[in-house]
Design an enzyme around this catalytic site. Structure first.
Site, PDB file in Angstrom:
ATOM      1  N   VAL A 132      24.660  40.227  33.003  1.00  0.00           N
ATOM      2  CA  VAL A 132      25.353  39.562  34.117  1.00  0.00           C
ATOM      3  C   VAL A 132      25.858  38.206  33.639  1.00  0.00           C
ATOM      4  CG1 VAL A 132      25.178  38.712  36.496  1.00  0.00           C
ATOM      5  CG2 VAL A 132      23.722  40.612  35.749  1.00  0.00           C
ATOM      6  N   LYS A 205      26.175  44.604  38.571  1.00  0.00           N
ATOM      7  CA  LYS A 205      25.610  43.265  38.336  1.00  0.00           C
ATOM      8  C   LYS A 205      24.894  42.761  39.595  1.00  0.00           C
ATOM      9  CE  LYS A 205      29.059  42.363  34.784  1.00  0.00           C
ATOM     10  NZ  LYS A 205      30.429  41.927  34.511  1.00  0.00           N
ATOM     11  N   GLY A 302      33.329  38.141  27.038  1.00  0.00           N
ATOM     12  CA  GLY A 302      33.752  37.613  25.738  1.00  0.00           C
ATOM     13  C   GLY A 302      32.674  37.812  24.708  1.00  0.00           C
TER      14      GLY A 302
HETATM   15  N1  HSE Z   1      34.257  44.035  32.073  1.00  0.00           N
HETATM   16  C1  HSE Z   1      33.453  42.909  32.437  1.00  0.00           C
HETATM   17  C2  HSE Z   1      34.312  41.870  33.100  1.00  0.00           C
HETATM   18  C3  HSE Z   1      32.792  42.237  31.265  1.00  0.00           C
HETATM   19  O1  HSE Z   1      35.529  42.003  33.159  1.00  0.00           O
HETATM   20  O2  HSE Z   1      33.719  40.916  33.580  1.00  0.00           O
HETATM   21  C4  HSE Z   1      31.539  42.900  30.879  1.00  0.00           C
HETATM   22  O3  HSE Z   1      30.584  42.784  31.874  1.00  0.00           O
END
Ligand code: HSE
Length: 431
Positions: A132, A205, A302
């Site tokens: 998260v 999340k 990232g």
């Molecule tokens: N795909 C997710 C986002 C990143 O765009 O926040 C990985 O949790």
């Protein structure tokens, strides 16, 4: 100096970032923790392609058993994502007496009960900070920093891709499709961004945050989920005029003995800090009884940001191993004052509504008549254009109403022959 041996499964974006940090910061980390972290083996399907970190070929394997069955490996890091075979790898690692670090929110949200129970049974620790908010230390803060608190609510912007899209729509007047293409071009969106767009990634999340705050590991179908693909530039612009930003908000709100859980596009007043969280940044705003209202903010996706969180977990585990500590993730006490999850139909909120109606006398009277019949009170109305005999947007803000009443009213309104498109309603969260 004693070494802790680590096996890394998945040398992708984040995995290679983890390896890079462990190489670049070897000296600093061993000074800080008094132990050496030694990557003993790395498993990936592809051990040929060049990564942006150099890895000694002898470390690489395609055979995961070389990690899972190696008695000298103390910690397994799972960074392959997805449910299978990630789950089997984690269960096997726990079975073989290894502690686990993972960034796999989908897996923990879906299979967490079984995985956490098994880790506890084996007296092994499982850490998941990167799942998260990437490098934002939200999991550790909730588990440790705020351990003495009871929580009232969590409001999270926890998906970078959707926040980037909504920010581009709001700041640069891009349409949804233009903003999505730009996110893909810039490499912010996943190869398949549908889990993000549909709100599923945010819900995964939210499930983990809710577990840490309220001690309930709910399932995905207990969270009301709505994605952002229906959000138009028109609504983003009108919301702005009214003093709001539209964000994909993951919400957990305790109200009396009920917990309301939802992920949906939401209007946030511009005076609230969450409204100015732009681009790929994430923010989690929690309200607690002792520490009060707290905001955790930063890049939520990232390579190096997520890798930073994985390394932090690894360091925590080395300290647990050194001290012989077992920190069961199952000992999070559930908030027993919560008796049930609130049905979305029973949730109460203000709403932004946009009707597309014919511009003729009596239209507003008919709309407001149906709203009144459903006990819904109007706070403001604006007709955005004037086009005789054509279709115009009518934007309304309504006072607090039950979602059930609003749905009934909108169904009836959308049946009027003067209404030319399905009406749009977006929740307003006062925070
Ligand atoms: N795909 C997710 C986002 C990143 O765009 O926040 C990985 O949790």
């Amino acid at each position: 100096m004693k070494s802790i041996n680590v096996g890394l499964i998945g040398l992708g974006n984040v995995g290679s970032g983890v390896f890079k940090i462990l190489e670049d910061k070897k000296g600093l980390l061993s000074k800080k923790i008094g132990l050496k972290i030694n990557v003993k083996k790395i498993c990936d399907k592809d051990i040929v392609s060049k990564r942006n970190v150099s890895v000694n070929k002898g470390l690489l394997t395609k055979d995961v058993k070389e990690i899972l069955n190696d008695p000298q490996i103390d910690i397994v890091i799972e960074l392959i994502g997805g449910i299978h075979p990630a789950k089997e790898y984690i269960m096997e690692a726990l079975k073989n007496g290894k502690h686990v670090v993972t960034a796999n929110k989908a897996l923990l949200a879906q299979e967490g009960k079984e995985i956490f129970a098994y880790a506890s049974e084996r007296a092994k620790n499982i850490y998941f900070e990167a799942s998260v908010g990437a490098g934002i230390p939200i999991i550790k803060s909730l588990r440790e920093g705020l351990v003495a608190n009871r929580f009232y609510s969590i409001f999270g912007i926890v998906n970078g891709t959707t926040n980037y899209i909504l920010s581009e729509m709001s700041y640069n007047n891009l349409t949804f499709n233009e903003a999505l293409s730009q996110a893909i071009k810039k490499g912010f969106a996943e190869k398949d961004p549908s889990l993000d767009i549909m709100g599923i990634d945010s819900a995964h999340k939210l499930i983990l945050l809710v577990y840490l705050c309220f001690g309930r590991l709910v399932s995905l179908d207990e969270v009301f989920i709505e994605g952002i693909s229906e959000i138009s530039l028109l609504d983003v612009s009108y919301a702005k005029e009214l003093g709001f930003e539209i964000k994909l908000l993951a919400t957990a709100k305790k109200q009396r003995d009920e917990l309301e859980l939802r992920v949906q596009p939401t209007l946030i007043p511009k005076r609230h800090l969450l409204s100015s969280v732009g681009g790929v940044c994430n923010a989690i705003f929690v309200s607690s009884d002792l520490a009060g209202d707290l905001l955790f903010y930063g890049p939520g996706a990232g390579r190096m940001s997520a890798a930073s969180a994985v390394v932090a977990d690894l360091v925590d585990l080395t300290q647990d191993i050194k001290a012989g500590l077992f920190k069961p993730i199952l000992n999070i006490l559930s908030d027993t004052s919560i008796k049930r999850l609130r049905k979305i139909e029973d949730s109460i909120s203000r709403y932004y509504i946009r009707f597309m109606a014919k511009d003729q006398p009596g239209v507003l009277a008919r709309i407001s008549g149906i709203l009144a019949k459903n006990n819904i009170s109007i706070a403001s109305v604006t007709q955005k254009e004037r086009k005789k005999a054509s279709v115009v947007p009518i934007v309304m803000v309504i006072h607090e109403a039950k979602e059930r009443s609003l749905r009934l009213a909108l169904e009836a309104i959308d049946r009027l022959e003067v209404i030319k498109q399905k009406s749009i309603a977006i929740r307003i969260e006062e925070l």
